[in-house]
Write an enzyme that holds these catalytic residues in place. Structure first.
Site, PDB file in Angstrom:
ATOM      1  N   TYR A 104       0.844  -1.197   0.000  1.00 53.90           N
ATOM      2  CA  TYR A 104       0.000   0.000   0.000  1.00 53.90           C
ATOM      3  C   TYR A 104       0.875   1.242   0.000  1.00 53.90           C
ATOM      4  O   TYR A 104       1.956   1.254   0.606  1.00 53.90           O
ATOM      5  CB  TYR A 104      -0.876   0.054   1.259  1.00 53.90           C
ATOM      6  CG  TYR A 104      -2.030  -0.907   1.264  1.00 53.90           C
ATOM      7  CD1 TYR A 104      -3.197  -0.616   0.573  1.00 53.90           C
ATOM      8  CD2 TYR A 104      -1.952  -2.091   1.973  1.00 53.90           C
ATOM      9  CE1 TYR A 104      -4.268  -1.488   0.588  1.00 53.90           C
ATOM     10  CE2 TYR A 104      -3.014  -2.979   1.996  1.00 53.90           C
ATOM     11  CZ  TYR A 104      -4.168  -2.672   1.298  1.00 53.90           C
ATOM     12  OH  TYR A 104      -5.217  -3.552   1.313  1.00 53.90           O
ATOM     13  N   HIS A 156      -6.809  -8.796  -2.704  1.00 47.31           N
ATOM     14  CA  HIS A 156      -8.154  -8.295  -2.404  1.00 47.31           C
ATOM     15  C   HIS A 156      -8.239  -6.812  -2.712  1.00 47.31           C
ATOM     16  O   HIS A 156      -7.235  -6.101  -2.724  1.00 47.31           O
ATOM     17  CB  HIS A 156      -8.529  -8.546  -0.935  1.00 47.31           C
ATOM     18  CG  HIS A 156      -7.614  -7.855   0.033  1.00 47.31           C
ATOM     19  ND1 HIS A 156      -6.399  -8.380   0.403  1.00 47.31           N
ATOM     20  CD2 HIS A 156      -7.714  -6.664   0.684  1.00 47.31           C
ATOM     21  CE1 HIS A 156      -5.795  -7.541   1.238  1.00 47.31           C
ATOM     22  NE2 HIS A 156      -6.568  -6.485   1.426  1.00 47.31           N
ATOM     23  N   HIS A 158     -10.485  -3.488  -1.360  1.00 47.99           N
ATOM     24  CA  HIS A 158     -11.437  -2.985  -0.363  1.00 47.99           C
ATOM     25  C   HIS A 158     -12.471  -2.105  -1.051  1.00 47.99           C
ATOM     26  O   HIS A 158     -12.129  -1.276  -1.894  1.00 47.99           O
ATOM     27  CB  HIS A 158     -10.710  -2.146   0.698  1.00 47.99           C
ATOM     28  CG  HIS A 158      -9.700  -2.912   1.495  1.00 47.99           C
ATOM     29  ND1 HIS A 158     -10.012  -3.542   2.680  1.00 47.99           N
ATOM     30  CD2 HIS A 158      -8.385  -3.162   1.281  1.00 47.99           C
ATOM     31  CE1 HIS A 158      -8.916  -4.131   3.169  1.00 47.99           C
ATOM     32  NE2 HIS A 158      -7.923  -3.909   2.339  1.00 47.99           N
TER      33      HIS A 158
HETATM   34 FE   LIG Z   1      -5.993  -4.812   2.525  1.00 48.55          FE
END
Ligand SMILES: [Fe+2]
Length: 235
Positions: A104, A156, A158
């Site tokens: 991230y 994944h 979000h």
């Molecule tokens: Fe995550």
């Protein structure tokens, strides 16, 4: 976030306490929940004015920088539906994800994987009159997390759905159908088995764009027996 009051038919929803998902042990409520009635302004506003508050849709996460991000380009499309499978129009869906290497763009994410200067990993789309949405991104990578020894999150994305108001926000995660990490993931496993597949997008050749992007379908059902599992936290 606001407490969402699920009815007994919503047995698909994960419990707030699921000890294999370690952080739920400290943060789940120790006392019975107290219902706090929501006022009219909390549940009706700012419906219909999201774009004025947030700006227009950001539906292509691969076109936010000077060059395109590294990774497998994908398109995700689907519809937001109510318990009777009626479309839910004008719903803002916020999107956030890590890059193709599993990192991230966030100061607290410091694990040993590269930042991609061409990928922020945040976007938003708004459902049309048919409840439909679509966005383009790159497939996120898996990343390690500190839940237990050798714990890795499956790929994944979000998703946060803003209904008519902030108080009606729902948060979930989209997984990919060919990912072996799902079955050993503590967060996915907090969802009862019969509902786990509802969080997994379906590969779709019709959504796939020739010579451009693989396509996946992901419908989000807000309530009822086919309801999508939602989180009570934002991780
Ligand atoms: Fe995550």
């Amino acid at each position: 976030m606001a407490h969402i009051h699920f009815t007994p038919e919503d047995s698909a929803q994960p419990p707030s306490l699921f000890p294999p998902y370690a952080s739920t042990v400290a943060r789940s409520p120790k006392h019975p929940l107290i219902r706090i009635p929501q006022t009219l302004t909390e549940i009706t506003g700012p419906a219909g004015t999201w774009d004025q508050l947030m700006g227009p849709a950001v539906a292509d996460l691969t076109r936010q920088h000077a060059a395109e991000p590294i990774g497998q380009r994908i398109a995700i499309s689907g519809r937001v539906l109510d318990e009777n499978r009626r479309p839910v129009a004008n719903t803002v869906i916020e999107i956030w994800q890590c890059n193709a290497a599993g990192r991230y763009i966030h100061a607290k994410d410091q694990w040993d994987a590269p930042i991609d200067p061409n990928f922020t990993g945040a976007g938003r789309v708004i459902t049309d009159a048919d409840g439909a949405y679509r966005f383009t991104t790159i497939r996120p990578g898996a990343y390690p997390w500190g839940n237990h020894h050798n714990a890795w999150r499956p790929s994944h994305i979000h998703l946060s759905l803003l209904g008519p108001a902030f108080a009606t926000r729902l948060v979930t995660q989209l997984y990919f159908p060919d990912d072996p990490l799902i079955e050993i993931d503590a967060i996915a496993n907090a969802v009862p088995l019969e509902a786990r597949a509802r969080m997994v997008a379906r590969f779709d050749i019709a959504t796939t764009q020739p010579n451009y992007a693989l396509g996946y379908l992901f419908d989000i059902v807000l309530r009822g027996q086919a309801a999508t599992p939602f989180e009570t936290d934002h991780e």
